[in-house]
Design an enzyme around this catalytic site. Sequence first.
Site, PDB file in Angstrom:
ATOM      1  N   ARG A   9       0.822  -1.220   0.000  1.00  0.00           N
ATOM      2  CA  ARG A   9       0.000   0.000   0.000  1.00  0.00           C
ATOM      3  C   ARG A   9       0.855   1.269   0.000  1.00  0.00           C
ATOM      4  O   ARG A   9       0.442   2.296  -0.533  1.00  0.00           O
ATOM      5  CB  ARG A   9      -0.965  -0.003   1.196  1.00  0.00           C
ATOM      6  CG  ARG A   9      -2.129  -0.950   0.969  1.00  0.00           C
ATOM      7  CD  ARG A   9      -3.092  -0.985   2.125  1.00  0.00           C
ATOM      8  NE  ARG A   9      -4.290  -1.743   1.752  1.00  0.00           N
ATOM      9  CZ  ARG A   9      -5.252  -2.083   2.582  1.00  0.00           C
ATOM     10  NH1 ARG A   9      -5.195  -1.720   3.851  1.00  0.00           N
ATOM     11  NH2 ARG A   9      -6.298  -2.767   2.154  1.00  0.00           N
TER      12      ARG A   9
ATOM     13  N   LYS B 225     -16.296 -19.602   2.053  1.00  0.00           N
ATOM     14  CA  LYS B 225     -17.740 -19.624   2.284  1.00  0.00           C
ATOM     15  C   LYS B 225     -18.558 -18.899   1.232  1.00  0.00           C
ATOM     16  O   LYS B 225     -18.237 -17.779   0.855  1.00  0.00           O
ATOM     17  CB  LYS B 225     -18.033 -18.993   3.641  1.00  0.00           C
ATOM     18  CG  LYS B 225     -17.555 -19.854   4.791  1.00  0.00           C
ATOM     19  CD  LYS B 225     -17.961 -19.236   6.093  1.00  0.00           C
ATOM     20  CE  LYS B 225     -17.763 -20.210   7.247  1.00  0.00           C
ATOM     21  NZ  LYS B 225     -18.101 -19.556   8.514  1.00  0.00           N
TER      22      LYS B 225
ATOM     23  N   GLY C 177      -8.736  -9.515  -0.124  1.00  0.00           N
ATOM     24  CA  GLY C 177      -8.305 -10.454   0.918  1.00  0.00           C
ATOM     25  C   GLY C 177      -7.150 -11.370   0.550  1.00  0.00           C
ATOM     26  O   GLY C 177      -6.064 -10.915   0.223  1.00  0.00           O
TER      27      GLY C 177
ATOM     28  N   GLY D 229     -12.034  -5.207   1.377  1.00  0.00           N
ATOM     29  CA  GLY D 229     -13.481  -4.986   1.381  1.00  0.00           C
ATOM     30  C   GLY D 229     -13.973  -4.121   0.226  1.00  0.00           C
ATOM     31  O   GLY D 229     -15.034  -4.370  -0.342  1.00  0.00           O
TER      32      GLY D 229
HETATM   33  C1  3PG Z   1      -8.565  -2.074   4.814  1.00  0.00           C
HETATM   34  O1  3PG Z   1      -7.546  -2.286   5.475  1.00  0.00           O
HETATM   35  O2  3PG Z   1      -9.181  -2.967   4.214  1.00  0.00           O
HETATM   36  C2  3PG Z   1      -9.030  -0.666   4.664  1.00  0.00           C
HETATM   37  O3  3PG Z   1      -8.055   0.222   5.085  1.00  0.00           O
HETATM   38  C3  3PG Z   1     -10.323  -0.442   5.398  1.00  0.00           C
HETATM   39  O4  3PG Z   1     -10.176  -0.683   6.779  1.00  0.00           O
HETATM   40  P1  3PG Z   1     -11.469  -0.912   7.674  1.00  0.00           P
HETATM   41  O5  3PG Z   1     -12.020  -2.253   7.257  1.00  0.00           O
HETATM   42  O6  3PG Z   1     -11.011  -0.875   9.105  1.00  0.00           O
HETATM   43  O7  3PG Z   1     -12.446   0.177   7.352  1.00  0.00           O
END
Ligand code: 3PG
Length: 400
Positions: free
Chosen positions: A38, A199, A356, A379
């Site tokens: 990142r 899942k 992920g 996410g």
């Molecule tokens: C992550 O690490 O996926 C993003 O920075 C978002 O973090 P968070 O899920 O704590 O909002």
Amino acid sequence: MTTAFKTLDDVDVAGKRVLVRVDLNVPMDGDRVTDDTRLRAIAPTLRELAQKGARTILLAHFGRPKGKRDESQSLKVVVPALEKTLMQDVGFADDCVGETAAAAIARMTPGDVLLLENARFHPGEEKNDPAFAAELARLGDLYVNDAFSAAHRAHASTEGLARLLPAYAGRSMQAELDALSKALGNPERPVVAVVGGAKVSTKLDLLGNLVGKVDHLVIAGGMANTFLFAEGVDIGKSLCEKDLADTAREIVAKARAAGCAIVLPSDGRLAKEFKAGAENRVAPVGAVAADEMILDVGPDAIAKVSAVLEGAKTLVWNGPFGAFEIAPFDQGTVAIARKAAELTRAGKLLSVAGGGDTVAALNHAGVAGDFTYVSTAGGAFLEWLEGKELPGVAALSATS
Ligand code: 3PG
Ligand code: MG
């Protein structure tokens, strides 16, 4: 996905105070950053701003301190790694608003970079409180969002602020949105999606959206077992969400109606225990014994998925095939990832991966660098695959 946002090409930043939302939520081992992906992703934006003489003020979150100051979640620990990546000094202010921040910013000269403390120390951040967003806005002249991976959060630093200052996408955000729109917005067909993971329950919206958009949906990982079970295949003691059999059948029916071919594993690598080096055998999915588990795809499934990739123009990949963390059950993921990489290198396939475990799986296969684009988002990538509008992206477009 719209591309109606402004970029760094559309603004003169020289001498300006530029508030840049970045994602510094990097994995740590004590004080050490264990994966700087990142940080490398935001480096082009930050270097460009510094070269153009901006005063670059970084806004970010770290962990989930829930609106309270918590020194164990201070962003200060990220400064050395950031300095190393940028090859320049990075200042640090103990608070992201108020006197402390204002004083540190007042001392900046063009080309400087300053990191402000974790925005989530303030409750207004996650609440997207307009008063808190206004406090942030007071610190800068311009806003740049280079944190696609936090764009699924409607927080003050990702959403509210974009509405208060002239707002631009940073280079990493821009690259991400370009790649994603090439992959699903207006893709070259046929489009293949690989969706894996343990899942089905966590990926229902995603599967529901993809079957209406892609030509082939390859279901991989533990969740394939639920689909096999729903078709009446005996999967032994494999991981399976039996209560989701109806849901799996509905997804298959929806795919059929939309003309999307679902690809399920034809064979698997089976074992009686879930552990590295466990004794294993390859068998068709119909031949799993009661005490066996499917822990990876077998050679026939690998060949079939490879053939689908050979006929495709675009690939979207989320989630591994088997239990890729434990050999020899990493073979399916590795073989298919390498196939996708080979086709990409040959210019035959546009490949986009993210979410992920996916980046870890592609790194394990040694091919993350060969994909057309690998998203740093978890996410946010999943929500994008679900077809949802990401608040951080929407706010950028709205101000254009
Ligand atoms: C992550 O690490 O996926 C993003 O920075 C978002 O973090 P968070 O899920 O704590 O909002
Ligand atoms: Mg997260």
